[in-house]
Design an enzyme around this catalytic site. Structure first.
Site, PDB file in Angstrom:
ATOM      1  N   ASP A 182      -4.956   3.109 -12.907  1.00  0.00           N
ATOM      2  CA  ASP A 182      -4.662   3.239 -13.719  1.00  0.00           C
ATOM      3  C   ASP A 182      -4.569   2.083 -14.872  1.00  0.00           C
ATOM      4  O   ASP A 182      -5.187   1.428 -15.742  1.00  0.00           O
ATOM      5  CB  ASP A 182      -3.273   3.366 -13.806  1.00  0.00           C
ATOM      6  CG  ASP A 182      -2.931   4.989 -13.407  1.00  0.00           C
ATOM      7  OD1 ASP A 182      -3.972   5.608 -13.580  1.00  0.00           O
ATOM      8  OD2 ASP A 182      -1.802   5.265 -12.947  1.00  0.00           O
TER       9      ASP A 182
HETATM   10  P1  NAP Z   1      -3.426   3.679  -8.905  1.00  0.00           P
HETATM   11  O1  NAP Z   1      -3.230   4.123  -9.987  1.00  0.00           O
HETATM   12  O2  NAP Z   1      -2.347   5.077  -8.069  1.00  0.00           O
HETATM   13  O3  NAP Z   1      -4.750   3.993  -8.263  1.00  0.00           O
HETATM   14  C1  NAP Z   1      -5.298   3.754  -6.537  1.00  0.00           C
HETATM   15  C2  NAP Z   1      -6.333   3.996  -6.478  1.00  0.00           C
HETATM   16  O4  NAP Z   1      -6.527   3.831  -5.409  1.00  0.00           O
HETATM   17  C3  NAP Z   1      -6.824   5.640  -6.235  1.00  0.00           C
HETATM   18  O5  NAP Z   1      -7.900   6.141  -7.614  1.00  0.00           O
HETATM   19  C4  NAP Z   1      -7.117   6.029  -4.937  1.00  0.00           C
HETATM   20  O6  NAP Z   1      -8.103   6.443  -5.384  1.00  0.00           O
HETATM   21  C5  NAP Z   1      -7.503   4.406  -4.533  1.00  0.00           C
HETATM   22  N1  NAP Z   1      -6.875   4.213  -3.542  1.00  0.00           N
HETATM   23  C6  NAP Z   1      -6.485   4.836  -2.685  1.00  0.00           C
HETATM   24  N2  NAP Z   1      -6.244   4.911  -0.925  1.00  0.00           N
HETATM   25  C7  NAP Z   1      -6.925   3.815  -0.931  1.00  0.00           C
HETATM   26  C8  NAP Z   1      -7.262   3.596   0.029  1.00  0.00           C
HETATM   27  N3  NAP Z   1      -7.527   3.355   1.189  1.00  0.00           N
HETATM   28  N4  NAP Z   1      -8.650   2.672   0.079  1.00  0.00           N
HETATM   29  C9  NAP Z   1      -9.512   1.938  -1.344  1.00  0.00           C
HETATM   30  N5  NAP Z   1      -9.240   2.796  -2.158  1.00  0.00           N
HETATM   31  C10 NAP Z   1      -7.599   3.996  -2.616  1.00  0.00           C
HETATM   32  O7  NAP Z   1      -3.397   1.963  -9.547  1.00  0.00           O
HETATM   33  P2  NAP Z   1      -3.188   1.171  -9.817  1.00  0.00           P
HETATM   34  O8  NAP Z   1      -4.448   1.128 -10.223  1.00  0.00           O
HETATM   35  O9  NAP Z   1      -2.258   0.439  -9.091  1.00  0.00           O
HETATM   36  O10 NAP Z   1      -1.892   1.273 -10.559  1.00  0.00           O
HETATM   37  C11 NAP Z   1      -0.327   1.409 -10.204  1.00  0.00           C
HETATM   38  C12 NAP Z   1      -0.277   2.820 -11.072  1.00  0.00           C
HETATM   39  O11 NAP Z   1       1.639   2.681 -10.316  1.00  0.00           O
HETATM   40  C13 NAP Z   1       0.608   2.797 -12.076  1.00  0.00           C
HETATM   41  O12 NAP Z   1       0.055   4.463 -13.214  1.00  0.00           O
HETATM   42  C14 NAP Z   1       1.564   2.597 -12.524  1.00  0.00           C
HETATM   43  O13 NAP Z   1       2.322   2.397 -14.107  1.00  0.00           O
HETATM   44  C15 NAP Z   1       2.335   2.995 -11.300  1.00  0.00           C
HETATM   45  N6  NAP Z   1       3.541   2.668 -10.644  1.00  0.00           N
HETATM   46  C16 NAP Z   1       3.430   1.586 -10.501  1.00  0.00           C
HETATM   47  C17 NAP Z   1       4.282   1.048  -9.926  1.00  0.00           C
HETATM   48  C18 NAP Z   1       5.469  -0.406 -10.277  1.00  0.00           C
HETATM   49  O14 NAP Z   1       6.326  -0.849 -10.042  1.00  0.00           O
HETATM   50  N7  NAP Z   1       4.481  -1.123  -9.704  1.00  0.00           N
HETATM   51  C19 NAP Z   1       6.003   1.995  -9.647  1.00  0.00           C
HETATM   52  C20 NAP Z   1       5.519   3.352 -10.002  1.00  0.00           C
HETATM   53  C21 NAP Z   1       4.623   3.894 -10.387  1.00  0.00           C
HETATM   54  P3  NAP Z   1      -8.956   6.967  -4.080  1.00  0.00           P
HETATM   55  O15 NAP Z   1      -8.355   8.829  -3.794  1.00  0.00           O
HETATM   56  O16 NAP Z   1     -10.765   8.104  -4.455  1.00  0.00           O
HETATM   57  O17 NAP Z   1      -9.467   6.439  -3.123  1.00  0.00           O
END
Ligand code: NAP
Length: 459
Positions: A386
């Site tokens: 994201d």
């Molecule tokens: P993300 O959008 O959740 O994407 C994570 C990606 O990691 C997934 O597409 C997944 O694809 C891949 N993944 C998962 N396990 C993996 C592994 N073992 N090895 C390699 N790849 C792996 O993560 P982000 O870009 O960090 O974004 C964070 C999201 O969480 C945002 O939408 C944010 O708003 C939300 N959020 C953040 C917080 C905060 O405080 N930081 C709290 C709650 C929610 P695959 O399955 O294909 O591997």
């Protein structure tokens, strides 16, 4: 004043000072650990001071509570994995808020009739904030754990239902404030506050969860501060206010990072646009071999790593540090681009990279790294999705439109490390993966980084 109450006030003063220094410490990753120790010391002082100075009715329940709380706390600290920390934090908010609500009910039952209007007003706040934070935090924990549906739950007339529930709750609190013997109004306010907590959090989802988390943190703190007013307990007022306002400031900062208005989030999605989300994604994803990826990295002048949630699940922080060191030994400039909401909790990436001893000087915030990307030869996206989704910038119809991103697609080339076609937290498709400058290196992030490091050594 007796000697024990002097002792209690002195420990409260020490606890309050420790809490203030703890917050100061937690404002920077380098001093955050020390901040946590100071906060623990403050909490210990407050508990000891209360147990020695306050009038104890029975030790039995205190010992039972202490043992039960310690067992649950130790279990959560030891067994809950780092990746589930946000859910764990949401549960902690629920416990704190439930404690405030229960103390409020106890105070109502024992002193309800003889309270002054000021204390009764504080009791109303305590009950409302404590109850709505309890159910709101439980829903947030359930969403984050995937036990309940994580997407925003929105229905026709939701704003009116939410506003109506809120007004009824406030009305009942007002009635109880004027009529202290209105038992039905008191318990109805309690029940409606529990329901309002659910209504407040269900319309929020996708990328907005971090804001909700910090907001619930703030509510739990304010509920504790109100408890302090009801009990006449200074340390609760100070600690609750510090928690409440620091949580609120964090919410504002998170809103800024997500490009969301605080009023929109404050009222649980009031005014949220229920638009059909579209995506610019399409085409084919190009896969890259490990050797080709290693070659690109080894001969680059500048490489930027962009970690995300996948780095946390894979526990790949040490592997990326080792790869970064190898590249630096070859003269490559290595930087880490940190998005404020990458991962699942504020500062998630900073904590992980600090644990692996990645120097702070290599960590660049989103606004610092974005101007660097056009001069970057390879941007390596490690389990992030994201936070690097160009739809947030380019597609006004996207669910995450307007959320600032790390613009890896402006780099000369992008290598994305992920396991397969899994989506990010928002559940959206990511057009970055289909761009001509992007290639995909599939596999668990830790194993891919370890193999990349081995391959770089042989280049
Ligand atoms: P993300 O959008 O959740 O994407 C994570 C990606 O990691 C997934 O597409 C997944 O694809 C891949 N993944 C998962 N396990 C993996 C592994 N073992 N090895 C390699 N790849 C792996 O993560 P982000 O870009 O960090 O974004 C964070 C999201 O969480 C945002 O939408 C944010 O708003 C939300 N959020 C953040 C917080 C905060 O405080 N930081 C709290 C709650 C929610 P695959 O399955 O294909 O591997």
């Amino acid at each position: 004043m007796t000697l024990t109450s002097y002792f209690m006030e002195a420990t409260y003063l020490i606890a309050s000072i420790l809490f203030i220094f703890a917050l100061k410490g937690m404002s920077h990753p380098e001093t955050a650990r020390r901040g946590m120790f100071l906060a623990e010391g403050g909490m210990f002082a407050a508990i000891v001071g209360t147990l020695i100075g306050a009038h104890i009715v029975t030790w039995v329940w205190i010992i039972v509570g202490l043992l039960l709380g310690s067992i649950i706390g130790a279990w959560m600290a030891i067994w809950v994995p780092m990746t589930a920390m946000p859910q764990r934090t949401a549960l902690s908010h629920a416990y704190g808020a439930l404690a405030a609500a229960l103390v409020g009910i106890g105070e109502f039952l024992v002193h309800g009739q003889e309270m002054s209007m000021v204390t009764r007003g504080a009791l109303g706040f305590e009950i409302m904030l404590g109850s709505l934070t309890t159910t709101g935090s439980l829903i947030a924990a359930g969403k984050l754990q995937g036990i309940i549906y994580g997407k925003p739950v929105q229905f026709r007339g939701q704003n009116i239902v939410n506003l109506g529930t809120f007004l009824v709750m406030i009305g009942l609190a007002g009635f109880f404030w004027i009529h202290p013997d209105a038992v039905i109004a008191f318990y109805s306010m309690l029940g409606i506050a529990f329901v309002f907590g659910v209504l407040l959090v269900i319309p929020i989802g996708s990328a907005d969860m971090p804001v909700v988390m910090s907001l619930l943190n703030s509510y739990a703190g304010l509920a504790s501060a109100a408890t302090g007013f009801v009990l006449g307990n200074n340390v609760l007022i100070i600690a609750g206010t510090l928690d409440g306002f620091s949580g609120f400031i964090l919410s504002v900062l998170m809103c800024k990072a997500m490009n969301r208005s605080i009023t929109n989030v404050l009222f649980g999605g009031f005014g949220a646009v229920v638009a059909e989300s579209t995506s610019n994604a399409g085409g084919v994803m190009r896969e890259i071999s490990l050797d080709d990826a290693a070659m690109q990295l080894a001969f680059a002048s500048q490489v930027v790593f962009v970690p995300g949630y996948g780095l946390a699940t894979a526990q790949a922080q040490h592997a990326v540090r080792e790869l970064a060191e190898l590249l630096e030994e070859r003269g490559v400039t290595v930087r880490f681009g940190i998005h404020p909401v990458a991962g699942r909790m504020p500062g998630h990436m900073n904590v992980l990279l600090a644990e692996a001893n990645v120097p702070y000087s290599s960590l660049y915030e989103m606004d610092q790294i974005n101007p660097e990307l056009p001069q970057t030869d390879v941007a390596v996206v490690i389990g992030a999705n994201d936070v690097v989704n160009p739809d947030a910038r380019d597609n006004p119809k996207s669910l995450i439109a307007g959320m600032p991103i790390i613009e890896v697609d402006r780099a000369k080339s992008v290598i994305v490390l992920k396991r397969g076609q899994g989506r990010g937290f928002s559940g959206l498709e990511n057009p970055l993966f289909f761009k001509p400058c992007t290639s995909m290196l599939y596999g668990d992030a830790k194993s891919s980084l370890t193999h990349l490091a081995q391959a770089v050594q042989h280049v």
